[in-house]
Design a protein around this motif. Structure first.
Motif, PDB file in Angstrom:
ATOM      1  N   LEU A  71     101.302  59.089  -8.676  1.00  0.00           N
ATOM      2  CA  LEU A  71     101.267  60.368  -9.383  1.00  0.00           C
ATOM      3  C   LEU A  71     101.923  61.463  -8.545  1.00  0.00           C
ATOM      4  O   LEU A  71     102.696  62.282  -9.057  1.00  0.00           O
ATOM      5  N   PHE A  72     101.630  61.469  -7.250  1.00  0.00           N
ATOM      6  CA  PHE A  72     102.250  62.438  -6.331  1.00  0.00           C
ATOM      7  C   PHE A  72     103.773  62.316  -6.384  1.00  0.00           C
ATOM      8  O   PHE A  72     104.490  63.321  -6.446  1.00  0.00           O
ATOM      9  N   MET A  73     104.288  61.087  -6.393  1.00  0.00           N
ATOM     10  CA  MET A  73     105.736  60.860  -6.450  1.00  0.00           C
ATOM     11  C   MET A  73     106.315  61.364  -7.771  1.00  0.00           C
ATOM     12  O   MET A  73     107.403  61.931  -7.815  1.00  0.00           O
ATOM     13  N   HIS A  74     105.561  61.162  -8.878  1.00  0.00           N
ATOM     14  CA  HIS A  74     105.986  61.721 -10.167  1.00  0.00           C
ATOM     15  C   HIS A  74     106.097  63.241 -10.060  1.00  0.00           C
ATOM     16  O   HIS A  74     107.083  63.847 -10.488  1.00  0.00           O
ATOM     17  N   LEU A  75     105.048  63.867  -9.494  1.00  0.00           N
ATOM     18  CA  LEU A  75     104.992  65.326  -9.430  1.00  0.00           C
ATOM     19  C   LEU A  75     106.152  65.904  -8.619  1.00  0.00           C
ATOM     20  O   LEU A  75     106.789  66.873  -9.031  1.00  0.00           O
ATOM     21  N   ILE A  76     106.448  65.305  -7.458  1.00  0.00           N
ATOM     22  CA  ILE A  76     107.503  65.893  -6.621  1.00  0.00           C
ATOM     23  C   ILE A  76     108.901  65.573  -7.148  1.00  0.00           C
ATOM     24  O   ILE A  76     109.890  66.098  -6.632  1.00  0.00           O
ATOM     25  N   SER A  77     108.969  64.710  -8.181  1.00  0.00           N
ATOM     26  CA  SER A  77     110.274  64.486  -8.822  1.00  0.00           C
ATOM     27  C   SER A  77     110.619  65.634  -9.774  1.00  0.00           C
ATOM     28  O   SER A  77     111.747  65.758 -10.226  1.00  0.00           O
ATOM     29  N   VAL A  78     109.627  66.478 -10.088  1.00  0.00           N
ATOM     30  CA  VAL A  78     109.837  67.629 -10.959  1.00  0.00           C
ATOM     31  C   VAL A  78     110.504  68.747 -10.155  1.00  0.00           C
ATOM     32  O   VAL A  78     110.054  69.084  -9.058  1.00  0.00           O
ATOM     33  N   SER A  79     111.574  69.296 -10.694  1.00  0.00           N
ATOM     34  CA  SER A  79     112.310  70.367 -10.007  1.00  0.00           C
ATOM     35  C   SER A  79     111.377  71.541  -9.686  1.00  0.00           C
ATOM     36  O   SER A  79     110.620  71.995 -10.532  1.00  0.00           O
ATOM     37  N   GLY A  80     111.421  71.982  -8.447  1.00  0.00           N
ATOM     38  CA  GLY A  80     110.613  73.127  -8.044  1.00  0.00           C
ATOM     39  C   GLY A  80     109.277  72.759  -7.435  1.00  0.00           C
ATOM     40  O   GLY A  80     108.547  73.626  -6.958  1.00  0.00           O
ATOM     41  N   ILE A  81     108.927  71.464  -7.437  1.00  0.00           N
ATOM     42  CA  ILE A  81     107.651  71.049  -6.843  1.00  0.00           C
ATOM     43  C   ILE A  81     107.925  70.235  -5.584  1.00  0.00           C
ATOM     44  O   ILE A  81     108.501  69.149  -5.633  1.00  0.00           O
ATOM     45  N   GLY A  82     107.525  70.793  -4.448  1.00  0.00           N
ATOM     46  CA  GLY A  82     107.665  70.092  -3.179  1.00  0.00           C
ATOM     47  C   GLY A  82     106.387  69.348  -2.839  1.00  0.00           C
ATOM     48  O   GLY A  82     105.386  69.443  -3.555  1.00  0.00           O
ATOM     49  N   THR A 120     106.163  76.506 -14.131  1.00  0.00           N
ATOM     50  CA  THR A 120     106.068  75.229 -13.412  1.00  0.00           C
ATOM     51  C   THR A 120     105.169  74.263 -14.170  1.00  0.00           C
ATOM     52  O   THR A 120     105.481  73.071 -14.292  1.00  0.00           O
ATOM     53  N   ALA A 121     104.051  74.762 -14.693  1.00  0.00           N
ATOM     54  CA  ALA A 121     103.132  73.908 -15.461  1.00  0.00           C
ATOM     55  C   ALA A 121     103.833  73.328 -16.689  1.00  0.00           C
ATOM     56  O   ALA A 121     103.690  72.136 -17.004  1.00  0.00           O
ATOM     57  N   GLN A 122     104.604  74.168 -17.376  1.00  0.00           N
ATOM     58  CA  GLN A 122     105.352  73.696 -18.554  1.00  0.00           C
ATOM     59  C   GLN A 122     106.391  72.660 -18.167  1.00  0.00           C
ATOM     60  O   GLN A 122     106.587  71.668 -18.860  1.00  0.00           O
ATOM     61  N   ARG A 123     107.048  72.872 -17.015  1.00  0.00           N
ATOM     62  CA  ARG A 123     108.064  71.927 -16.551  1.00  0.00           C
ATOM     63  C   ARG A 123     107.429  70.577 -16.221  1.00  0.00           C
ATOM     64  O   ARG A 123     107.990  69.513 -16.509  1.00  0.00           O
ATOM     65  N   ILE A 124     106.240  70.599 -15.599  1.00  0.00           N
ATOM     66  CA  ILE A 124     105.522  69.353 -15.282  1.00  0.00           C
ATOM     67  C   ILE A 124     105.258  68.567 -16.557  1.00  0.00           C
ATOM     68  O   ILE A 124     105.514  67.356 -16.635  1.00  0.00           O
ATOM     69  N   VAL A 125     104.749  69.259 -17.577  1.00  0.00           N
ATOM     70  CA  VAL A 125     104.444  68.596 -18.853  1.00  0.00           C
ATOM     71  C   VAL A 125     105.710  68.050 -19.492  1.00  0.00           C
ATOM     72  O   VAL A 125     105.769  66.878 -19.899  1.00  0.00           O
ATOM     73  N   LEU A 126     106.751  68.866 -19.565  1.00  0.00           N
ATOM     74  CA  LEU A 126     108.002  68.440 -20.213  1.00  0.00           C
ATOM     75  C   LEU A 126     108.644  67.253 -19.498  1.00  0.00           C
ATOM     76  O   LEU A 126     109.138  66.326 -20.128  1.00  0.00           O
ATOM     77  N   ASP A 127     108.623  67.293 -18.155  1.00  0.00           N
ATOM     78  CA  ASP A 127     109.289  66.245 -17.379  1.00  0.00           C
ATOM     79  C   ASP A 127     108.498  64.940 -17.323  1.00  0.00           C
ATOM     80  O   ASP A 127     109.096  63.867 -17.234  1.00  0.00           O
ATOM     81  N   LEU A 128     107.166  65.041 -17.350  1.00  0.00           N
ATOM     82  CA  LEU A 128     106.357  63.849 -17.055  1.00  0.00           C
ATOM     83  C   LEU A 128     105.581  63.257 -18.233  1.00  0.00           C
ATOM     84  O   LEU A 128     105.144  62.111 -18.159  1.00  0.00           O
ATOM     85  N   ARG A 129     105.408  64.008 -19.323  1.00  0.00           N
ATOM     86  CA  ARG A 129     104.522  63.514 -20.383  1.00  0.00           C
ATOM     87  C   ARG A 129     104.977  62.173 -20.951  1.00  0.00           C
ATOM     88  O   ARG A 129     104.158  61.252 -21.117  1.00  0.00           O
TER      89      ARG A 129
END
Length: 201
Positions: A71-82, A120-129
């Motif tokens: 899950l951590f690897m998924h999250l940091i694949s989202v632009s803007g999340i280190g 950022t929250a919206q980007r997480i949802v859009l990129d990972l859902r």
């Protein structure tokens, strides 16, 4: 790339653990979920790790649960999340709570996490859902998804770290890798990702 550490706990606190591996002490940043499950100092431990490399620093991030690392690897694949923000997110909610919030498009719950704004929250949802929904369907069908998710995202993260080391701006490198994966799929090796990126500039 350091994939895991197998050694003895020398020191631990809620944000980090130091592991002695044959006389070498590795300082590893951890989530609260991992901290809560750590054995006592002096005990043996096997910790899954992500080795983050950037121009001016290196850091290890550790996880007892391979699902948490995936899950951590998924999250940091989202632009803007280190990795720092990734660790805060997996420290704030359980793996299943985060996955469900993303799958159900519960932007408000994700936005409530410290350091995560509305965009950022919206980007997480859009990129990972869609990715997480697919993982969930495969898991229900009895197909193991963690190694696949871990491999694909680790390849991308390794390629990104290499490109930054080679002088790419991080944002430009992320955009280039996104375009490469859209064109060629997510199964490319680290070497192929880097080669395509170098040819595209």
């Amino acid at each position: 790339m350091i994939a895991y550490l197998d050694g003895k706990i020398v020191y631990k606190d809620p944000t980090q653990v130091i592991i002695d591996v044959q006389g070498v002490g590795y300082e590893v940043k951890i989530s609260l979920a991992t901290y809560s499950k750590l054995p006592a100092e002096g005990d043996k431990i096997n910790l899954f790790t992500y080795h983050h490399i950037k121009e001016d620093a290196q850091a290890l991030y550790g996880f007892l649960d391979p699902n948490e690392k995936a899950l951590f690897m998924h999250l940091i694949s989202v632009s803007g999340i280190g990795p720092g923000t990734g660790i805060v997110i997996v420290s704030s909610m359980s793996v299943s709570e985060i996955r469900q919030a993303i799958i159900q498009e519960d932007v408000r719950s994700i936005q409530a996490i410290k350091g995560v704004g509305p965009k950022t929250a919206q980007r997480i949802v859009l990129d990972l859902r869609d990715r997480l929904r697919k993982d969930e369907l495969l898991a229900k069908a009895g197909v193991e998804t963690v190694p696949l998710a871990k491999q694909h995202n680790t390849n991308r993260s390794e390629a990104l770290a290499a490109l930054v080391t080679l002088g790419f701006a991080r944002a430009a490198a992320e955009k280039t890798l996104d375009q490469i994966q859209q064109r060629h799929g997510n199964d490319l090796s680290v070497e192929d990702l880097i080669k395509f990126a170098l040819k595209s500039n």
